[in-house]
Design a protein around this motif. Structure first.
Motif, PDB file in Angstrom:
ATOM      1  N   ALA A  66      97.089  62.370 -62.276  1.00  0.00           N
ATOM      2  CA  ALA A  66      96.881  63.780 -61.924  1.00  0.00           C
ATOM      3  C   ALA A  66      95.824  63.908 -60.829  1.00  0.00           C
ATOM      4  N   LEU A  67      94.754  63.122 -60.935  1.00  0.00           N
ATOM      5  CA  LEU A  67      93.711  63.163 -59.903  1.00  0.00           C
ATOM      6  C   LEU A  67      94.239  62.644 -58.571  1.00  0.00           C
ATOM      7  N   VAL A  68      95.058  61.599 -58.621  1.00  0.00           N
ATOM      8  CA  VAL A  68      95.667  61.063 -57.399  1.00  0.00           C
ATOM      9  C   VAL A  68      96.564  62.116 -56.756  1.00  0.00           C
ATOM     10  N   ALA A  69      97.387  62.791 -57.586  1.00  0.00           N
ATOM     11  CA  ALA A  69      98.294  63.823 -57.060  1.00  0.00           C
ATOM     12  C   ALA A  69      97.506  64.957 -56.411  1.00  0.00           C
ATOM     13  N   ALA A  70      96.387  65.328 -57.037  1.00  0.00           N
ATOM     14  CA  ALA A  70      95.564  66.409 -56.479  1.00  0.00           C
ATOM     15  C   ALA A  70      94.993  66.009 -55.124  1.00  0.00           C
ATOM     16  N   ALA A  71      94.485  64.795 -55.025  1.00  0.00           N
ATOM     17  CA  ALA A  71      93.914  64.332 -53.753  1.00  0.00           C
ATOM     18  C   ALA A  71      94.985  64.259 -52.673  1.00  0.00           C
ATOM     19  N   GLU A  72      96.160  63.758 -53.040  1.00  0.00           N
ATOM     20  CA  GLU A  72      97.244  63.639 -52.071  1.00  0.00           C
ATOM     21  C   GLU A  72      97.762  65.000 -51.639  1.00  0.00           C
ATOM     22  N   ALA A  73      97.519  66.025 -52.486  1.00  0.00           N
ATOM     23  CA  ALA A  73      97.903  67.392 -52.121  1.00  0.00           C
ATOM     24  C   ALA A  73      96.850  68.069 -51.263  1.00  0.00           C
ATOM     25  N   GLY A  74      95.794  67.347 -50.935  1.00  0.00           N
ATOM     26  CA  GLY A  74      94.786  67.872 -50.031  1.00  0.00           C
ATOM     27  C   GLY A  74      93.607  68.550 -50.692  1.00  0.00           C
ATOM     28  N   LYS A  75      93.503  68.463 -52.017  1.00  0.00           N
ATOM     29  CA  LYS A  75      92.375  69.087 -52.710  1.00  0.00           C
ATOM     30  C   LYS A  75      91.157  68.170 -52.650  1.00  0.00           C
ATOM     31  N   SER A  76      89.990  68.780 -52.805  1.00  0.00           N
ATOM     32  CA  SER A  76      88.763  67.992 -52.890  1.00  0.00           C
ATOM     33  C   SER A  76      88.633  67.481 -54.320  1.00  0.00           C
ATOM     34  N   VAL A  77      88.693  66.172 -54.480  1.00  0.00           N
ATOM     35  CA  VAL A  77      88.654  65.569 -55.814  1.00  0.00           C
ATOM     36  C   VAL A  77      87.504  64.567 -55.875  1.00  0.00           C
ATOM     37  N   THR A  78      86.665  64.741 -56.889  1.00  0.00           N
ATOM     38  CA  THR A  78      85.544  63.825 -57.116  1.00  0.00           C
ATOM     39  C   THR A  78      85.700  63.213 -58.499  1.00  0.00           C
ATOM     40  N   ALA A  79      85.608  61.898 -58.583  1.00  0.00           N
ATOM     41  CA  ALA A  79      85.696  61.199 -59.865  1.00  0.00           C
ATOM     42  C   ALA A  79      84.445  60.357 -60.057  1.00  0.00           C
ATOM     43  N   VAL A  80      83.744  60.603 -61.155  1.00  0.00           N
ATOM     44  CA  VAL A  80      82.590  59.779 -61.517  1.00  0.00           C
ATOM     45  C   VAL A  80      83.104  58.689 -62.447  1.00  0.00           C
ATOM     46  N   VAL A  81      83.250  57.491 -61.936  1.00  0.00           N
ATOM     47  CA  VAL A  81      83.809  56.366 -62.697  1.00  0.00           C
ATOM     48  C   VAL A  81      82.655  55.527 -63.231  1.00  0.00           C
ATOM     49  N   GLU A  82      82.594  55.410 -64.541  1.00  0.00           N
ATOM     50  CA  GLU A  82      81.515  54.637 -65.165  1.00  0.00           C
ATOM     51  C   GLU A  82      81.919  53.170 -65.274  1.00  0.00           C
ATOM     52  N   LEU A  83      81.256  52.331 -64.499  1.00  0.00           N
ATOM     53  CA  LEU A  83      81.575  50.902 -64.515  1.00  0.00           C
ATOM     54  C   LEU A  83      81.005  50.197 -65.739  1.00  0.00           C
ATOM     55  N   LYS A  84      80.073  50.831 -66.427  1.00  0.00           N
ATOM     56  CA  LYS A  84      79.381  50.145 -67.521  1.00  0.00           C
ATOM     57  C   LYS A  84      79.995  50.471 -68.888  1.00  0.00           C
ATOM     58  N   ALA A  85      81.242  50.965 -68.915  1.00  0.00           N
ATOM     59  CA  ALA A  85      81.924  51.203 -70.190  1.00  0.00           C
ATOM     60  C   ALA A  85      82.336  49.854 -70.762  1.00  0.00           C
TER      61      ALA A  85
END
Length: 711
Positions: free
Chosen positions: A386-405
């Motif tokens: 869903a986040l990928v689709a939003a970005a590809e549709a031109g929306k501003s998408v920010t994802a905070v990905v936690e590497l320490k999970a």
């Protein structure tokens, strides 16, 4: 009593963290013995107890072993050194190992009676042997790699979780002896399903298949001696605070973890001493805990049998509901949330509503921005898509990905790469802290203004665990919540201080302080003769400051009921210290995961005047000091009532899946009286107050009342 007097009670006022965790895993194991559960579900609990114990060794025992080897003599809060803790852990895990093997033996006998069995080579039918012969040649033999062990061929590296067979063989031609190692690749199933008819399901272990066709693997050799082993390695990641590139640092750390120190070595009981010595030297297990299993190696692998197609031996199928209130708006999440705040109770109400919320945001031309935290998202994530689709549709998408999970680091690196390729702005947060808060923001243009819709969760954005973990999803269009959520994201992405928050309380800055202030308010009410009570539900309770304040509250007359599923180092029911504190743990079909905190606020619970909060944080030092967490008050009357009058009361009155903790650290299973109550069954069969919609407004939902404690 003063805070100083509480501290004067000494370390005996706490239970040991590690032993408390082992007590939790014992409760999981007890469900494998629980005759009220279907047979394959009992086997699932046994497998889970094995998986839990593996992780405990890879992380907790590994940490203590490291302290011991470095001669670090730090005391735990209950006054034990690392060596003392390791000795106590060894004694308790030895008992757990024995009980797991006994449980497997008993369950296997019962499963055999029901038509599900793990057979030995001697019990194979001719058609089964023919089936295995063909499969061995086509699928097993090509992926096996025997490795000679001698001066020219040193003992190879064995990865974490590696399961292997070891042989001493004699060459029939020369009479010479040779040692051979055979590691079982993880691509091969541990238990192979044999051709079945009707309801019967028969399995055979991969090691038995290898022994059956030994001559094809080692033609011209005779087996003199044989053994089997499995090992676990130190799997905790350490990241330097001055790391310049977090992604590169974690990729390097993940590689190091695969080669961590051996912490536990399991050996088959029939492994001869000479081969035991060869294994120990080969994997450098001189500092490891070495265990003679006395039975099946790798209890966790039994999950492969659980998945067999025998629905009559499993829980009755359960279909999660989609919130009716959103359906009334033709599936328009924004319209439903705009009309009224909604809280969704997973897994009874489907996690699909969270996915639908983000999918709608991705497809809606009026949505201009999405911000999302990602702690654990699983291997197949519709959230990511869903986040990928939003970005590809031109929306501003920010994802905070936690590497320490923990144990999801590698998967999260893969998701981060996928998101970045789609044009998502990926942020990794802090080097020295985890971003554990579960928050989504969707900014939408509505009538010339910007409206923000938020989701606050107590659990992860994970499609698999959302079906078995009980969690809460809170949707709101509150402007105050939106402003606070924006500050949370700015804190993580740009280190901008989150000042002047209106609703949220965040850690590491002020969460412990606020919880202590809420406890103090209950103490003041008790001293003023007003009703004073605390109900709190969490996964773990460890923080000494909060525990000490709960002791003070108990001594002031505050009634305290704690629902702590896992670790609890607070000692309840001790006269003069905690006689007004009760602690229960619930273990059942679903894993209790939501964090809910209730403070009476001068009213008798349950009451609409009580303060009710949801949170991403347990009451642990790491959540208060080393994680970004949130706590959110529930102010909408319907949402408030659902969490207080439904969720919390159901947890308090459950008497079929509950264990009570006593002042000596022992958990006793509640024995239901005439009024039996199973909270999981209740929520599977009754719609929630918040999400049920107008169509069900008139439908009678059983009213929950507090019953006599203990059932």
């Amino acid at each position: 009593m003063s805070k100083k007097a509480i501290k004067a009670l000494g370390p005996d006022r706490y239970f040991n963290r590690e032993l408390s965790w082992l007590a939790f895993n014992r409760r999981v194991l007890e469900e494998a013995k629980n005759e009220a559960q279907p047979l394959l579900e009992r086997l699932r609990f046994l497998s889970i107890s094995g998986s839990n114990l593996d992780e405990f060794f890879m992380v907790r025992v590994a940490g203590l072993k490291g302290q011991q080897l470095q001669h670090i003599g730090d005391f735990s809060v209950d006054g034990m050194t690392p060596t003392q803790q390791l000795e106590a852990i060894s004694e308790e895990t030895d008992r757990l190992d024995v009980e797991q093997q006994q449980c497997w033996t008993e369950l296997h006998d019962l499963l055999c009676e029901a038509g599900v069995s793990v057979v030995t080579r001697s019990a194979l039918h001719e058609h089964e042997r023919a089936f295995l012969s063909e499969r061995f040649d086509a699928e097993i033999l090509p992926v096996l790699t025997p490795q000679a062990i001698d001066s020219a061929h040193p003992f190879p590296f064995v990865p974490n979780g590696g399961f292997g067979l070891i042989f001493n063989l004699r060459d029939e031609r020369s009479g010479e002896r040779v040692n051979e190692l055979l590691m079982i690749p993880t691509t091969l199933p541990r238990f192979i399903a044999l051709p079945s008819e009707g309801q019967e399901r028969r399995f055979i272990a991969i090691e038995s298949v290898i022994r059956e066709f030994f001559d094809r693997l080692f033609p011209g050799f005779l087996r003199v001696e044989a053994g089997a082993f499995r090992l676990l390695r130190d799997s905790d990641l350490e990241v330097e605070e001055e790391a310049e590139d977090l992604v590169l640092t974690f990729r390097s750390a993940i590689k190091r973890r695969r080669r961590g120190r051996v912490i536990r070595l399991e050996l088959a009981s029939d492994t001869p001493p000479a081969l035991v010595e060869l294994i120990c030297e080969g994997v450098e297990a001189q500092d490891a805990l070495i265990v003679d299993t006395g039975g099946l190696i790798g209890i966790v692998d039994l999950v492969g049998i659980v998945e067999t197609d025998r629905p009559d031996l499993k829980f009755e199928p359960f279909s999660a509901r989609f919130p009716e209130r959103i359906q009334e708006y033709d599936g328009d999440c924004f319209a439903a949330i705009r009309a009224k705040d909604i809280i969704v109770h997973h897994p009874y109400e489907t996690f699909d509503v969270v996915i639908a919320f983000l999918r709608q945001a991705a497809a809606d031309p009026d949505v201009v921005a999405i911000k999302q935290t990602l702690y654990r998202a699983g291997k197949q994530s519709e959230i990511i898509e869903a986040l990928v689709a939003a970005a590809e549709a031109g929306k501003s998408v920010t994802a905070v990905v936690e590497l320490k999970a923990r144990f999801d680091e590698e998967q999260n690196l893969l998701w981060a790469s996928r998101l970045e390729r789609a044009g998502v702005q990926v942020v990794y947060g802090f080097v020295d802290m985890k971003t554990h808060a579960k928050v989504s923001m969707v900014v939408r243009r509505e009538g010339g203004e910007m409206a923000t819709y938020c989701h606050f969760g107590t659990g992860n954005y994970h499609p698999v665990t959302s079906r078995i973990y009980t969690d809460l999803s809170y949707f709101t269009a509150s402007r105050s919540a939106a402003r606070d959520a924006g500050k949370l994201f700015n804190l993580v992405t740009g280190y901008v201080p989150a000042d002047n928050l209106e609703l949220l309380t965040l850690s590491p800055r002020g969460l412990r302080k606020e919880i202590i202030a809420l406890i103090d308010r209950e103490i003041e009410n008790a001293e003023a003769g007003l009703p004073a009570a605390i109900w709190a539900k969490m996964n773990s309770l460890l923080d000494p400051e909060v525990i000490d304040r709960l002791y003070l509250a108990s001594m002031a007359g505050v009634s305290i009921d704690l629902i702590v599923r896992g670790i609890c180092t607070l000692r309840p029911g001790v006269e003069g210290m905690s006689e007004n504190i009760r602690v229960k743990s619930i273990v059942g079909r679903f894993l209790e995961h939501s964090r809910i905190f209730v403070f009476a606020n001068g009213e008798r619970l349950p009451h609409r005047g009580a303060r009710v909060y949801i949170s991403s944080a347990d009451w642990m030092p790491r959540n208060f000091d080393r994680r970004v967490e949130y706590m959110m008050p529930l102010e909408n009357p319907t949402v408030h009532a659902q969490v207080l009058d439904q969720v919390m009361i159901a947890n308090l009155i459950d008497n079929e899946q509950s264990w009570m903790l006593d002042g000596d650290g022992q958990y006793q299973r509640l024995v239901p009286g005439k009024r039996r109550f199973n909270l999981h069954r209740y929520f599977m069969n009754n719609p929630s107050l918040s999400g049920r919609g107008a169509a069900l407004e008139g439908k009678k939902v059983p009213k929950l009342k507090l019953m006599q404690r203990g059932g």
